[in-house]
Design a protein around this motif. Structure first.
Motif, short mmCIF file in Angstrom:
data_model
loop_
_atom_site.label_atom_id
_atom_site.label_comp_id
_atom_site.label_asym_id
_atom_site.label_seq_id
_atom_site.Cartn_x
_atom_site.Cartn_y
_atom_site.Cartn_z
N VAL A 50 -3.52 -8.63 -6.61
CA VAL A 50 -3.69 -7.23 -7.01
C VAL A 50 -4.53 -6.50 -5.98
O VAL A 50 -5.70 -6.84 -5.76
N VAL A 51 -3.92 -5.50 -5.34
CA VAL A 51 -4.63 -4.62 -4.43
C VAL A 51 -4.80 -3.28 -5.14
O VAL A 51 -3.81 -2.61 -5.47
N LEU A 52 -6.03 -2.91 -5.45
CA LEU A 52 -6.28 -1.60 -6.02
C LEU A 52 -6.18 -0.58 -4.90
O LEU A 52 -6.97 -0.60 -3.96
N LEU A 53 -5.19 0.29 -5.01
CA LEU A 53 -4.85 1.24 -3.94
C LEU A 53 -5.16 2.64 -4.44
O LEU A 53 -4.43 3.18 -5.26
N THR A 54 -6.24 3.21 -3.95
CA THR A 54 -6.74 4.45 -4.52
C THR A 54 -6.94 5.54 -3.48
O THR A 54 -7.32 5.26 -2.34
N ASN A 55 -6.71 6.77 -3.90
CA ASN A 55 -6.95 7.92 -3.03
C ASN A 55 -8.39 8.42 -3.13
O ASN A 55 -8.70 9.53 -2.70
N ALA A 56 -9.28 7.61 -3.67
CA ALA A 56 -10.70 7.97 -3.71
C ALA A 56 -11.23 8.17 -2.29
O ALA A 56 -10.99 7.33 -1.42
N PRO A 57 -11.97 9.26 -2.06
CA PRO A 57 -12.49 9.52 -0.71
C PRO A 57 -13.79 8.78 -0.43
O PRO A 57 -14.72 9.33 0.18
N ARG A 58 -13.85 7.53 -0.87
CA ARG A 58 -15.06 6.73 -0.72
C ARG A 58 -14.71 5.33 -0.22
O ARG A 58 -13.55 4.94 -0.19
N ALA A 167 -9.44 13.67 2.87
CA ALA A 167 -9.82 12.30 2.52
C ALA A 167 -9.21 11.83 1.21
O ALA A 167 -9.34 10.66 0.87
N ASN A 168 -8.56 12.73 0.48
CA ASN A 168 -7.93 12.37 -0.80
C ASN A 168 -6.74 13.28 -1.03
O ASN A 168 -6.90 14.42 -1.46
N PRO A 169 -5.50 12.81 -0.77
CA PRO A 169 -4.33 13.67 -0.91
C PRO A 169 -3.96 14.05 -2.35
O PRO A 169 -3.06 14.85 -2.54
N ALA A 197 -3.49 20.07 8.55
CA ALA A 197 -4.21 19.06 7.78
C ALA A 197 -3.72 17.67 8.16
O ALA A 197 -2.54 17.46 8.43
N LEU A 198 -4.65 16.71 8.16
CA LEU A 198 -4.33 15.31 8.39
C LEU A 198 -4.57 14.55 7.09
O LEU A 198 -5.60 14.74 6.43
N TYR A 199 -3.63 13.68 6.73
CA TYR A 199 -3.71 12.94 5.47
C TYR A 199 -3.75 11.43 5.73
O TYR A 199 -3.04 10.94 6.61
N PHE A 200 -4.53 10.72 4.90
CA PHE A 200 -4.66 9.28 5.10
C PHE A 200 -4.45 8.46 3.83
O PHE A 200 -4.39 7.24 3.87
N ALA A 235 4.17 12.28 -6.82
CA ALA A 235 4.18 12.75 -5.43
C ALA A 235 3.30 11.90 -4.53
O ALA A 235 3.31 12.09 -3.30
N THR A 236 2.55 10.96 -5.10
CA THR A 236 1.68 10.10 -4.30
C THR A 236 2.12 8.64 -4.43
O THR A 236 2.68 8.06 -3.51
N ASP A 237 1.91 8.06 -5.61
CA ASP A 237 2.23 6.64 -5.82
C ASP A 237 3.72 6.35 -5.67
O ASP A 237 4.11 5.41 -4.97
N ILE A 238 4.53 7.16 -6.32
CA ILE A 238 5.97 6.87 -6.34
C ILE A 238 6.62 7.31 -5.03
O ILE A 238 7.43 6.57 -4.45
N ALA A 239 6.25 8.47 -4.52
CA ALA A 239 6.78 8.91 -3.22
C ALA A 239 6.34 7.96 -2.12
O ALA A 239 7.11 7.64 -1.21
N GLY A 240 5.10 7.49 -2.19
CA GLY A 240 4.61 6.56 -1.18
C GLY A 240 5.37 5.25 -1.20
O GLY A 240 5.71 4.71 -0.15
N ALA A 241 5.64 4.74 -2.40
CA ALA A 241 6.41 3.50 -2.52
C ALA A 241 7.80 3.67 -1.93
O ALA A 241 8.31 2.79 -1.22
N ALA A 242 8.42 4.82 -2.21
CA ALA A 242 9.75 5.08 -1.67
C ALA A 242 9.72 5.11 -0.15
O ALA A 242 10.60 4.57 0.53
#
Length: 292
Positions: A50-58, A167-169, A197-200, A235-242
């Motif tokens: 399990v990799v916890l994959l989060t857009n938290a800016p920390r 830092a958090n899309p 803007a740059l996104y990570f 728009a984040t988790d599902i689009a990213g997986a695609a």
């Protein structure tokens, strides 16, 4: 065609690893979802990673401390990958210059703490907007205020040709019953105004590269067909997986609970889910109301 499932255990044997979103899947910003914790604990007991994959800016260390306080124990995950870590790496590599203007809450200034993995890091100095070479955005100054209130600062930044590091899309999150704006909403407005803007974080490639590297550090890296992404952000988790060509499990009881008519503890209505996915132009592999 998206398959509606009742339990992660229905499909978990197909996968060696899961990229799991935190907010909206494992917790609601106030406390953990016990069923989600047990689902990930059971997946790990069967050999899954399990990799916890989060857009938290920390940093991942900060996120680990935070989620422990929310009731998410270490035994239900293996490792954490954060948008903050991916974005901090870029910042210390000079992505937005040395003199930067900071947007966010005071607690987010830990973003600027040294990062050991970057050799010869760019020295970072926080300066007023009219002296800045770039912007680091961890979120609005007030997460409850609409990003439009930042239009004067963003207009000045655009006029000066500044690049904004997001830092958090994520656009929004729900903390309990309260909705908050995230850095992604600020970056979206800045781009609409003509800024860069740059996104990570999710759905962009850098955070998936980071997740795979951290997964590989645990042993052999599974093939993409053996990884599933779990999240409530279409728009984040599902689009990213695609974009990464990996399977996905859409948790409908989070951000899209109203659109998918997912009641607390329940499942999405098939027709509402279909309409929502058609509008979003996304086809997650699976869907369920809440992670369990």
């Amino acid at each position: 065609m998206t398959e509606i499932i009742t339990s992660f255990a229905d499909i978990s044997q197909r996968y060696a690893a899961a990229f799991v979103d935190l907010w909206g899947c494992m917790h609601n910003g106030v406390s953990a979802y016990p069923d989600a914790v047990e689902a990930m604990r059971a997946f790990r007991s069967g050999g899954g990673k399990v990799v916890l994959l989060t857009n938290a800016p920390r940093s991942r260390a900060e996120v680990a401390r935070q989620i422990e306080g929310l009731g998410i124990p270490e035994e239900c995950y293996d490792i954490i990958a954060t948008s903050g870590d991916a974005a901090r790496t870029a910042m210390f590599q000079g992505a937005v210059g040395s003199r930067v203007f900071f947007m966010g809450e005071e607690r987010d200034k830990t973003f600027f703490e040294p990062l050991q993995i970057v050799k010869d890091p760019t020295p970072i100095e926080l300066v007023p907007l009219d002296e800045a070479e770039g912007i680091v955005c961890c979120g609005p100054f007030d997460p409850h205020a609409a990003p439009e209130e930042l239009r004067p600062e963003l207009l000045l930044a655009k006029t000066r040709g500044l690049t904004l590091l997001c830092a958090n899309p994520d656009l929004i999150v729900d903390r309990g019953d309260s909705r908050e704006y995230c850095a992604g909403a600020v970056a979206e407005l800045y781009e609409k105004m003509g800024g860069e803007a740059l996104y990570f974080g999710k759905p962009h490639p850098p955070i998936y590269d980071l997740a795979r590297r951290r997964l590989a550090s645990l042993g052999d890296l599974p093939a993409d067909g053996r990884i599933v992404a779990i999240g409530d952000g279409i728009a984040t988790d599902i689009a990213g997986a695609a974009g990464e060509d990996i399977d996905s499990l859409f948790i409908t009881g989070g951000l899209a609970a109203e659109e998918t008519r997912t009641q607390p503890g329940g499942q999405p209505e098939g027709g509402a889910l279909g309409a929502f996915l058609q509008t979003a132009m996304m086809t997650p592999t699976y869907a369920m109301g809440f992670l369990r």
